[in-house]
Enzyme design. Structure first.
Site, PDB file in Angstrom:
ATOM      1  N   GLU A 116       1.015  -1.119  -0.076  1.00  0.00           N
ATOM      2  CA  GLU A 116       0.031   0.458  -0.070  1.00  0.00           C
ATOM      3  C   GLU A 116       1.198   1.488  -0.332  1.00  0.00           C
ATOM      4  O   GLU A 116       0.978   2.127  -0.676  1.00  0.00           O
ATOM      5  CB  GLU A 116      -0.881   0.062   0.971  1.00  0.00           C
ATOM      6  CG  GLU A 116      -1.916  -1.611   1.599  1.00  0.00           C
ATOM      7  CD  GLU A 116      -2.260  -1.272   0.116  1.00  0.00           C
ATOM      8  OE1 GLU A 116      -2.397  -0.658  -0.872  1.00  0.00           O
ATOM      9  OE2 GLU A 116      -3.006  -2.448  -0.298  1.00  0.00           O
ATOM     10  N   GLU A 151      -0.651  -2.484 -10.782  1.00  0.00           N
ATOM     11  CA  GLU A 151      -0.644  -2.886  -9.333  1.00  0.00           C
ATOM     12  C   GLU A 151       1.787  -3.278  -9.280  1.00  0.00           C
ATOM     13  O   GLU A 151       1.961  -3.724  -8.687  1.00  0.00           O
ATOM     14  CB  GLU A 151      -1.301  -3.953  -9.385  1.00  0.00           C
ATOM     15  CG  GLU A 151      -2.186  -4.267  -9.185  1.00  0.00           C
ATOM     16  CD  GLU A 151      -2.483  -3.660  -7.539  1.00  0.00           C
ATOM     17  OE1 GLU A 151      -1.872  -4.054  -6.891  1.00  0.00           O
ATOM     18  OE2 GLU A 151      -3.595  -3.061  -7.316  1.00  0.00           O
ATOM     19  N   TYR A 206      -3.240 -10.010 -13.174  1.00  0.00           N
ATOM     20  CA  TYR A 206      -2.324 -10.017 -12.071  1.00  0.00           C
ATOM     21  C   TYR A 206      -1.396 -10.803 -12.000  1.00  0.00           C
ATOM     22  O   TYR A 206       0.037 -10.164 -11.888  1.00  0.00           O
ATOM     23  CB  TYR A 206      -3.868 -10.936 -10.867  1.00  0.00           C
ATOM     24  CG  TYR A 206      -4.535 -10.905 -10.038  1.00  0.00           C
ATOM     25  CD1 TYR A 206      -4.458  -8.590  -9.547  1.00  0.00           C
ATOM     26  CD2 TYR A 206      -5.919 -10.748 -10.060  1.00  0.00           C
ATOM     27  CE1 TYR A 206      -5.936  -9.167  -9.110  1.00  0.00           C
ATOM     28  CE2 TYR A 206      -7.119 -10.323 -10.056  1.00  0.00           C
ATOM     29  CZ  TYR A 206      -6.763  -8.997  -8.745  1.00  0.00           C
ATOM     30  OH  TYR A 206      -8.853  -8.743  -9.020  1.00  0.00           O
TER      31      TYR A 206
END
Ligand SMILES: [Zn+2]
Length: 709
Positions: A505, A533, A643
């Site tokens: 994060e 990401e 992902y």
């Protein structure tokens, strides 16, 4: 982490479905005609701590008023853009004005704040007000910005007219291209009746999507078992279970229960029973809904001029088209199969007592996680609670902050703050180490409390912007997490996955604050979905590095770092079943692709044949209908590959940085200059090439995962 993606990135962009945001606002504020008085009202101009405190609404009424005012202000901005005669259009009065509306206007600040209110405010009345505000803002943005054909006409008139004669920077040109693509993907170029139909299809899809997700969430199926069917599970766990009238224990489908049983229960029949119910969540009702979603999405894509929904969905991503994704997955699968076969051989040599192979010589699906867990326990004896003793929260956070400061050339200053939604909220100021210039602010809300969002997330509230002259407008981001709080007798000890989550994060937050672009629509994490990401997963890799782990670990009693022997075990255990894990990810990514290319689908046949083709050593259970609970099919569409895709690129970046040293400030500066600092202002593929000095590839990923030597 992965499943929290939706909560990440620039919330305003996710919310409004905008294509990326930029930072031209400073120019507007300084160059255009608005008076100082007006510019002062911009909530995105934060200069000090009291500006931050003021951003948070003190009562539901204040929030409500702000939303009304922000919407009125946004409407004015839209009207102003539309009113300009086409011959007088300029980048500043049309494109930049739109950018400001989307990324710097009060609406763009109130929107993420309203979302955070719903997630973190202790008061129910505030959370309700946040919800109401969000609905109003989304409705306004959908009707008046994203789907406004008149606004599109104005923008198009500039792009096809005066833009051709204006000298524009690369970033400005990219903005025009991306916006035009976005408008077209919304169908704004279509004749009125067709646009109307597009809107109806989208509304219907939204309704079906919510229905699909609701059916998964409300599926309250359970199984009941006797105590001896729970062998292998701790008494604590068993005693925490509810019991049925006949005294049997009730097992629900929530993740903690499901994973506890599939990982640790010694009774194969119990694992099987729970697995079969779990893989049928949402079935059969969601089968029909998914079929409708697939055929409507196909129709929508074709109306918008795309071959398939996968084309429409991936067309605006880093990957660019489904065939690139297919090739990416196929190339990977070949290497992965070699490793997975070795894993299978290793595990079958040492099967636990309650496990037998199927007649075809494969694992039954309900045994797989159990087999891995047993093997880990037997051969690695890693006790996560013992490891957590090396990660006392305060020291770990300090260690993490110092790593980020060193690598990125920053100074963090802890500043007291009060008057926000809870006393636990803390603040750091982020400065450039060399110049000591203020870059932005980062709020932390790290501890659990009732009614708070229960996962971890990061969000940008005020976009980072840099004018052409280098002047920076301080940005604001927030990290929400749920770490255990220390008490007088017990220090807060973080589990490894909690430390990784925080690192992850924090990586997003650094992207938010350092992604200083000219146009706010490209600021920070306003990047392609299949790239968003990458920077965070890159930082997460640091938590698998021996030296870094040694550096930030410190036993809460002795202050010692994690011992080498334990570190080696942790790192080896990580790779243990990576072949299986990656194979499964490839299977799911292919499933999403195959479902969304074409209109008529036999969901079961496609899933079964893909599974048999990809998951070599795992039996397919004929009663498995997991597509009915595969929520990503709604939220992520054809993009489940993201992902794996972003992990491959993250590890490519990580390996390059590691060559130079993970704490090497020079490579850190290069990382800021070429990746983080660029936000979404350039095609991520180009950013990767610029940083790596070559095309990105899978080699480092394969090595890191133990797929090649
Ligand atoms: Zn993330």
């Amino acid at each position: 982490m992965l499943n929290q993606l939706i909560k990440e990135g620039s919330i305003m962009n996710k919310l409004l479905g905008l294509s990326g945001v930029v930072l031209v606002v400073i120019l507007i504020l300084t160059k255009n005609t608005c008076s100082r008085g007006e510019s002062k009202k911009m909530m995105s101009n934060i200069k000090n701590i009291s500006d931050i405190i003021e951003l948070y609404p003190s009562t539901p009424q204040v929030l409500e008023k702000r939303v009304v005012a922000a919407i009125a202000d946004a409407q004015k901005r839209i009207d102003a853009i539309i009113a300009i005669p086409d011959t007088e259009r300029t980048f500043a009065n049309t494109a930049q004005a739109l950018d400001t509306l989307e990324s710097r206007s009060n609406l763009s600040v109130v929107a993420p704040i309203a979302e955070f209110v719903t997630m973190v405010d202790p008061e129910e009345s505030m959370r309700n007000a946040g919800q109401k505000a969000l609905i109003e803002i989304v409705k306004f943005a959908t009707d008046k910005i994203n789907n406004n054909p008149v606004l599109f006409k104005a923008f198009k008139a500039y792009v096809e007219g005066n833009a051709k004669n204006e000298e524009l920077s690369d970033e400005q040109q990219y903005y025009l291209q991306e916006q035009m693509k976005g408008f077209r993907r919304s169908g704004l170029h279509l004749p009125k009746e067709q646009l109307e139909e597009v809107k109806q299809i989208k509304n219907e899809l939204m309704r079906l999507g919510l229905e699909f997700e609701k059916n998964i969430a409300i599926d309250a199926r359970t199984i009941t078992v006797a105590r001896d069917e729970l062998e292998g599970l701790s008494d604590d766990f068993i005693d925490s279970l509810k019991t049925a009238e006949d005294g049997k224990y009730i097992l629900g489908l929530d993740y903690p229960t499901y994973f506890m049983v599939t990982d640790h229960c010694d009774v194969a029949a119990t694992r099987k029973k729970l697995y079969q119910v779990f893989q049928n969540r949402g079935y059969p009702v969601n089968k029909e809904i998914l079929e409708k979603i697939i055929s409507l999405r196909d129709k929508l894509a074709k109306m918008l001029g795309f071959e398939s929904f996968a084309d429409l969905d991936i067309g605006s991503e880093m990957a660019k088209d489904p065939s690139t994704v297919r090739k990416f997955l196929d190339d990977l699968l070949e290497k992965v199969n070699v490793k997975e076969s070795k894993e299978f051989a290793l595990f079958t040599k040492d099967l636990p007592k309650s496990v037998a192979l199927s007649p075809e010589g494969k694992f039954y699906p309900w045994d797989v996680r159990y087999i891995f867990e047993r093997y880990k326990k037997k051969h690695f004896a890693i006790d996560e609670t013992k490891i957590a003793e090396y990660f006392p929260m305060e020291k770990t956070v300090d260690g993490l902050l110092s790593i980020y400061q060193q690598f990125l050339g920053l100074t963090f200053k802890q500043v007291p703050i009060s008057g926000l939604w809870h006393e636990d909220v803390s603040l750091i100021e982020v400065h450039d180490k060399l110049s000591d210039k203020l870059i932005g602010y980062l709020l932390f809300d790290l501890y659990p409390r009732p009614n708070k969002y229960s996962h971890a997330c990061q969000g940008g509230i005020v976009s980072a912007i840099k004018s052409n002259s280098g002047e920076v407008n301080p940005a604001l981001a927030i990290i929400v997490a749920n770490f255990p709080k220390s008490t007088a007798n017990k220090p807060s000890l973080l589990k490894r996955d909690e430390v990784e989550t925080f690192f992850h994060e924090f990586g997003h937050a650094m992207h938010s604050l350092l992604g200083r672009t000219n146009l706010g629509s490209f600021s920070g994490t306003s990047v392609k979905t299949d790239f968003v990401e990458v920077p965070s997963q890159m930082f997460e890799e640091w938590m698998r590095d021996k030296d870094i782990l040694k550096k930030i670990s410190s036993h809460y009693k002795t202050g010692e770092s994690l011992p080498d022997e334990l570190l080696d075990k942790i790192i080896a255990a990580k790779k243990l079943s990576k072949g299986w894990w990656t194979q499964r990810q490839i299977f799911l990514a292919r499933l999403a692709l195959d479902y969304f290319e074409g209109s008529q689908k036999d969901l079961d046949t496609i899933m079964r044949s893909l599974h048999d083709q990809i998951c070599l050593h795992q039996l397919f259970d004929s009663d498995d209908h997991r597509y009915a609970s595969f929520g990503h099919l709604v939220g992520y569409g054809a993009k489940y590959y993201s992902y794996l895709w972003s992990l491959v690129y993250a590890i490519d970046l990580f390996s390059e940085i590691k060559k130079h040293g993970l704490l090497n400030q020079d490579i850190g500066k290069r990382y800021v200059d070429t990746i983080l600092g660029k936000g979404g202002s350039k095609d991520p593929q180009e950013l990767m090439i610029e940083f790596l000095g070559r095309e990105p590839n899978q080699e480092n990923f394969l090595k890191e995962m133990g797929f090649t030597d």
